[in-house]
Design a protein around this motif. Structure first.
Motif, PDB file in Angstrom:
ATOM      1  N   ALA A 170       0.836  -1.208   0.000  1.00  0.00           N
ATOM      2  CA  ALA A 170       0.000   0.000   0.000  1.00  0.00           C
ATOM      3  C   ALA A 170       0.867   1.254   0.000  1.00  0.00           C
ATOM      4  N   CYS A 171       1.926   1.256   0.794  1.00  0.00           N
ATOM      5  CA  CYS A 171       2.818   2.419   0.833  1.00  0.00           C
ATOM      6  C   CYS A 171       3.565   2.574  -0.491  1.00  0.00           C
ATOM      7  N   ALA A 172       3.896   1.454  -1.133  1.00  0.00           N
ATOM      8  CA  ALA A 172       4.574   1.524  -2.422  1.00  0.00           C
ATOM      9  C   ALA A 172       3.645   2.115  -3.482  1.00  0.00           C
ATOM     10  N   VAL A 173       2.373   1.738  -3.458  1.00  0.00           N
ATOM     11  CA  VAL A 173       1.402   2.261  -4.424  1.00  0.00           C
ATOM     12  C   VAL A 173       1.220   3.767  -4.227  1.00  0.00           C
ATOM     13  N   LEU A 174       1.126   4.197  -2.963  1.00  0.00           N
ATOM     14  CA  LEU A 174       0.930   5.621  -2.659  1.00  0.00           C
ATOM     15  C   LEU A 174       2.215   6.427  -2.713  1.00  0.00           C
ATOM     16  N   LYS A 175       3.355   5.717  -2.879  1.00  0.00           N
ATOM     17  CA  LYS A 175       4.678   6.358  -2.873  1.00  0.00           C
ATOM     18  C   LYS A 175       4.891   7.126  -1.575  1.00  0.00           C
ATOM     19  N   ALA A 176       4.547   6.495  -0.460  1.00  0.00           N
ATOM     20  CA  ALA A 176       4.715   7.070   0.872  1.00  0.00           C
ATOM     21  C   ALA A 176       5.694   6.203   1.650  1.00  0.00           C
ATOM     22  N   GLY A 177       6.376   6.808   2.595  1.00  0.00           N
ATOM     23  CA  GLY A 177       7.309   6.057   3.417  1.00  0.00           C
ATOM     24  C   GLY A 177       6.563   5.101   4.335  1.00  0.00           C
ATOM     25  N   ARG A 178       7.172   3.943   4.575  1.00  0.00           N
ATOM     26  CA  ARG A 178       6.501   2.960   5.432  1.00  0.00           C
ATOM     27  C   ARG A 178       6.453   3.420   6.881  1.00  0.00           C
ATOM     28  N   SER A 179       7.430   4.227   7.287  1.00  0.00           N
ATOM     29  CA  SER A 179       7.431   4.696   8.671  1.00  0.00           C
ATOM     30  C   SER A 179       6.255   5.634   8.955  1.00  0.00           C
ATOM     31  N   SER A 180       5.755   6.314   7.913  1.00  0.00           N
ATOM     32  CA  SER A 180       4.630   7.232   8.116  1.00  0.00           C
ATOM     33  C   SER A 180       3.339   6.477   8.421  1.00  0.00           C
ATOM     34  N   SER A 181       3.251   5.216   8.047  1.00  0.00           N
ATOM     35  CA  SER A 181       2.040   4.450   8.343  1.00  0.00           C
ATOM     36  C   SER A 181       1.968   4.047   9.810  1.00  0.00           C
ATOM     37  N   HIS A 182       3.090   4.166  10.533  1.00  0.00           N
ATOM     38  CA  HIS A 182       3.118   3.823  11.955  1.00  0.00           C
ATOM     39  C   HIS A 182       3.038   5.054  12.852  1.00  0.00           C
ATOM     40  N   TYR A 183       2.811   6.214  12.260  1.00  0.00           N
ATOM     41  CA  TYR A 183       2.821   7.463  13.022  1.00  0.00           C
ATOM     42  C   TYR A 183       1.687   7.488  14.040  1.00  0.00           C
TER      43      TYR A 183
END
Length: 89
Positions: free
Chosen positions: A6-19
């Motif tokens: 999901a983070c790869a599709v959105l081009k977002a860092g994986r650490s931001s999903s744990h914020y």
């Protein structure tokens, strides 16, 4: 879908999903703003900010504005004074 994909599709860092936000709860401040607004009916958020600072709350006027609006408070409008119309002869 995995978090990695999901983070790869959105081009977002994986650490931001744990914020997780670390900000303390604003419940006490909200309650105090509501109390001041009920006792001082003619006070808007700017004038409520002053007594809060005097009481020792370390709070920004912008935060007071945000919480004031979130509580559904707004300045009450005064009813206009009735004008006596001139009598016609």
């Amino acid at each position: 879908m995995s978090a990695r994909r999901a983070c790869a599709v959105l081009k977002a860092g994986r650490s931001s999903s744990h914020y997780r936000s670390r900000r303390a709860s604003q419940a006490a401040l909200r309650k105090r703003i509501r109390e001041i607004a009920e006792t001082r009916v003619r006070y808007g958020y700017r004038r409520i900010h002053v007594p809060l600072r005097r009481e020792g709350w370390r709070v920004n006027a912008k935060r007071v504005c945000r919480l004031y609006c979130a509580e559904g408070l707004q300045l009450r409008n005064k009813a206009p004074k009735r004008r006596v119309s001139a009598k016609l002869r």
